[in-house]
Motif scaffolding. Structure first.
Motif, short mmCIF file in Angstrom:
data_model
loop_
_atom_site.label_atom_id
_atom_site.label_comp_id
_atom_site.label_asym_id
_atom_site.label_seq_id
_atom_site.Cartn_x
_atom_site.Cartn_y
_atom_site.Cartn_z
N TYR A 42 3.85 -1.76 -41.03
CA TYR A 42 3.78 -3.19 -40.77
C TYR A 42 2.67 -3.52 -39.76
O TYR A 42 2.00 -4.56 -39.88
N LEU A 43 2.47 -2.65 -38.78
CA LEU A 43 1.39 -2.91 -37.82
C LEU A 43 0.04 -2.94 -38.52
O LEU A 43 -0.76 -3.86 -38.33
N PHE A 44 -0.23 -1.96 -39.36
CA PHE A 44 -1.52 -1.93 -40.04
C PHE A 44 -1.64 -3.03 -41.08
O PHE A 44 -2.73 -3.57 -41.29
N GLY A 46 -0.34 -5.96 -40.68
CA GLY A 46 -0.62 -7.14 -39.87
C GLY A 46 -2.05 -7.15 -39.36
O GLY A 46 -2.75 -8.17 -39.42
N TRP A 47 -2.51 -6.00 -38.86
CA TRP A 47 -3.88 -5.93 -38.35
C TRP A 47 -4.91 -6.14 -39.46
O TRP A 47 -5.99 -6.68 -39.23
N ASN A 48 -4.56 -5.69 -40.66
CA ASN A 48 -5.50 -5.81 -41.79
C ASN A 48 -5.41 -7.16 -42.51
O ASN A 48 -6.23 -7.44 -43.38
N CYS A 49 -4.40 -7.96 -42.17
CA CYS A 49 -4.21 -9.24 -42.87
C CYS A 49 -5.34 -10.21 -42.53
O CYS A 49 -5.63 -10.45 -41.35
N ARG A 50 -5.97 -10.76 -43.57
CA ARG A 50 -7.10 -11.68 -43.37
C ARG A 50 -6.68 -13.14 -43.35
O ARG A 50 -7.51 -14.04 -43.31
N MET A 51 -5.36 -13.38 -43.39
CA MET A 51 -4.87 -14.76 -43.44
C MET A 51 -4.10 -15.08 -42.16
O MET A 51 -2.98 -14.64 -41.97
N GLU A 52 -4.73 -15.82 -41.29
CA GLU A 52 -4.03 -16.26 -40.09
C GLU A 52 -2.95 -17.27 -40.49
O GLU A 52 -3.15 -18.08 -41.40
N GLY A 53 -1.81 -17.22 -39.83
CA GLY A 53 -0.74 -18.15 -40.16
C GLY A 53 0.58 -17.45 -40.36
O GLY A 53 0.82 -16.37 -39.79
N LYS A 54 1.44 -18.04 -41.19
CA LYS A 54 2.83 -17.60 -41.26
C LYS A 54 2.99 -16.18 -41.76
O LYS A 54 3.89 -15.45 -41.30
N TYR A 55 2.14 -15.74 -42.71
CA TYR A 55 2.33 -14.40 -43.26
C TYR A 55 1.97 -13.32 -42.24
O TYR A 55 2.71 -12.36 -42.03
N LYS A 56 0.84 -13.48 -41.58
CA LYS A 56 0.44 -12.50 -40.57
C LYS A 56 1.43 -12.50 -39.41
O LYS A 56 1.80 -11.44 -38.88
N ASP A 57 1.86 -13.68 -39.00
CA ASP A 57 2.82 -13.78 -37.90
C ASP A 57 4.13 -13.10 -38.27
O ASP A 57 4.74 -12.40 -37.45
N LEU A 58 4.57 -13.28 -39.50
CA LEU A 58 5.79 -12.64 -39.98
C LEU A 58 5.66 -11.13 -39.92
O LEU A 58 6.54 -10.43 -39.40
N ILE A 59 4.56 -10.61 -40.45
CA ILE A 59 4.37 -9.15 -40.47
C ILE A 59 4.40 -8.59 -39.05
O ILE A 59 5.04 -7.57 -38.78
N MET A 60 3.72 -9.26 -38.12
CA MET A 60 3.68 -8.76 -36.74
C MET A 60 5.03 -8.88 -36.05
O MET A 60 5.38 -8.05 -35.20
N ASP A 61 5.82 -9.91 -36.39
CA ASP A 61 7.18 -10.01 -35.86
C ASP A 61 8.00 -8.77 -36.22
O ASP A 61 8.65 -8.16 -35.37
N ILE A 62 7.98 -8.42 -37.51
CA ILE A 62 8.80 -7.30 -37.97
C ILE A 62 8.23 -5.98 -37.47
O ILE A 62 8.98 -5.07 -37.11
N ALA A 63 6.91 -5.86 -37.41
CA ALA A 63 6.30 -4.63 -36.90
C ALA A 63 6.74 -4.36 -35.47
O ALA A 63 7.09 -3.23 -35.11
N THR A 64 6.72 -5.41 -34.66
CA THR A 64 7.09 -5.25 -33.26
C THR A 64 8.58 -4.93 -33.12
O THR A 64 8.99 -4.13 -32.27
N GLU A 65 9.40 -5.54 -33.98
CA GLU A 65 10.83 -5.22 -33.98
C GLU A 65 11.05 -3.74 -34.28
O GLU A 65 11.89 -3.09 -33.66
N GLU A 66 10.26 -3.20 -35.23
CA GLU A 66 10.45 -1.82 -35.62
C GLU A 66 10.09 -0.84 -34.50
O GLU A 66 10.65 0.25 -34.42
N ILE A 67 9.16 -1.21 -33.63
CA ILE A 67 8.88 -0.37 -32.46
C ILE A 67 10.15 -0.19 -31.65
O ILE A 67 10.48 0.91 -31.20
#
Length: 299
Positions: A42-44, A46-67
């Motif tokens: 999920y971190l990668f 999110g970092w690789n996502c080229r679309m700022e907004g809800k999708y990137k924010d969602l991915i980073m939310d879950i990535a951080t939760e998984e840490i």
């Protein structure tokens, strides 16, 4: 920027130590479908996502939760190892009696990890970055995420039934619930990608007019029996609505013999020159293997 809160997402306190179960729990940390995998996946993404907004924010939310999930499991492993005979584990591999006493404990948790968790699976195999999927295509990635959460929940459910410790079970109940939500989350995100017109059903939604479309509609019945013909995939409409789906009951090969070209003599691969084209095309009038095969098939 990431920050760390000094409290676990959920409590990770076993009722009593259990070094054998600590080893089993390593699968949820460093296994192919463990928390380290979804964290980095999920971190990668999110970092690789080229679309700022809800999708990137969602991915980073879950990535951080998984840490945080990795931290919970690592803490649980350390607490399950409390009181384990660390000073004796170095002899375990040499002394069958001591190995029987340890009863399956991973010696590396003491020898290498100092009584703590390792970035390994339950067999001591180190976690591998090749486990993760981060393609840059959100539809393909979100589908991979559904699979990852399904496999992770499956393994968590199995481990839940391998312990009677109330504290361990309580933490795993939390993990099961989050895996339930995450599966639903990624499925919902897939539907939203379609509703927003960003992706379709097929990933990638491109080259559909370039592919051999006559081979994009039917199941090839290549296993014994005909039960597979009873499914929607052989008697319905494709999920993208583009065409009907059928079945080829007696598929036939569409290509010629799968012969490899003559090997370079310096590679010393076994080869019978009398049954194929020589390595030197000059010996066949410049025709080589391809030209020779064409002549054979034309005959």
């Amino acid at each position: 920027m990431f920050t760390h809160t000094k409290h676990l997402q959920f409590e990770a306190k076993p009722e009593q130590p259990d070094p054998v179960y600590a080893r089993k729990l390593q699968e949820l940390i460093g296994g192919a479908w463990g928390e380290m995998t979804v964290t980095m996946q999920y971190l990668f993404q999110g970092w690789n996502c080229r679309m700022e907004g809800k999708y990137k924010d969602l991915i980073m939310d879950i990535a951080t939760e998984e840490i945080g999930h990795v931290e919970m499991l690592a803490t649980m492993v350390a607490r399950l190892l409390e009181g384990a005979p660390a000073t004796e584990t170095t002899r375990a591999v040499q002394d069958p009696v001591m190995a029987a006493v340890l009863g399956g404990m991973d010696p590396q948790q003491a020898i290498v990890g100092g009584g703590g968790a390792m970035p390994n699976d339950s067999q001591g195999v180190p976690w591998n970055g090749r486990y993760i999927i981060a393609s840059g295509n959100l539809l393909a990635d979100f589908r991979a995420n559904v699979a990852a959460e399904a496999q992770g929940r499956l393994q968590t459910a199995r481990l839940y039934n391998m312990t009677d410790d109330p504290g361990v079970k309580d933490m795993l109940k939390f993990n099961l619930a989050r895996d339930t939500y995450h599966q639903n989350l990624w499925l919902a995100a897939i539907e939203e990608l379609k509703a927003d017109g960003i992706e379709g059903t097929i990933a990638p939604n491109a080259l559909l007019d370039e592919e051999h479309t006559d081979h994009a509609t039917s199941l090839w019945n290549l296993s014994e029996g005909d039960e597979s013909a009873r499914g929607r995939w052989a008697n319905g409409t494709a999920p993208d609505g583009s065409h009907s789906m059928g079945i080829v009951t007696e598929p036939r090969p569409l290509g010629g013999p799968g012969e490899a070209p003559a090997p370079d003599p310096k590679l010393f691969a076994s080869y019978d020159g009398s049954k194929g084209a020589p390595a030197d095309p000059k010996l066949t009038g410049g025709k080589g293997m391809v030209g020779r095969l064409k002549e054979e098939f034309s005959d």
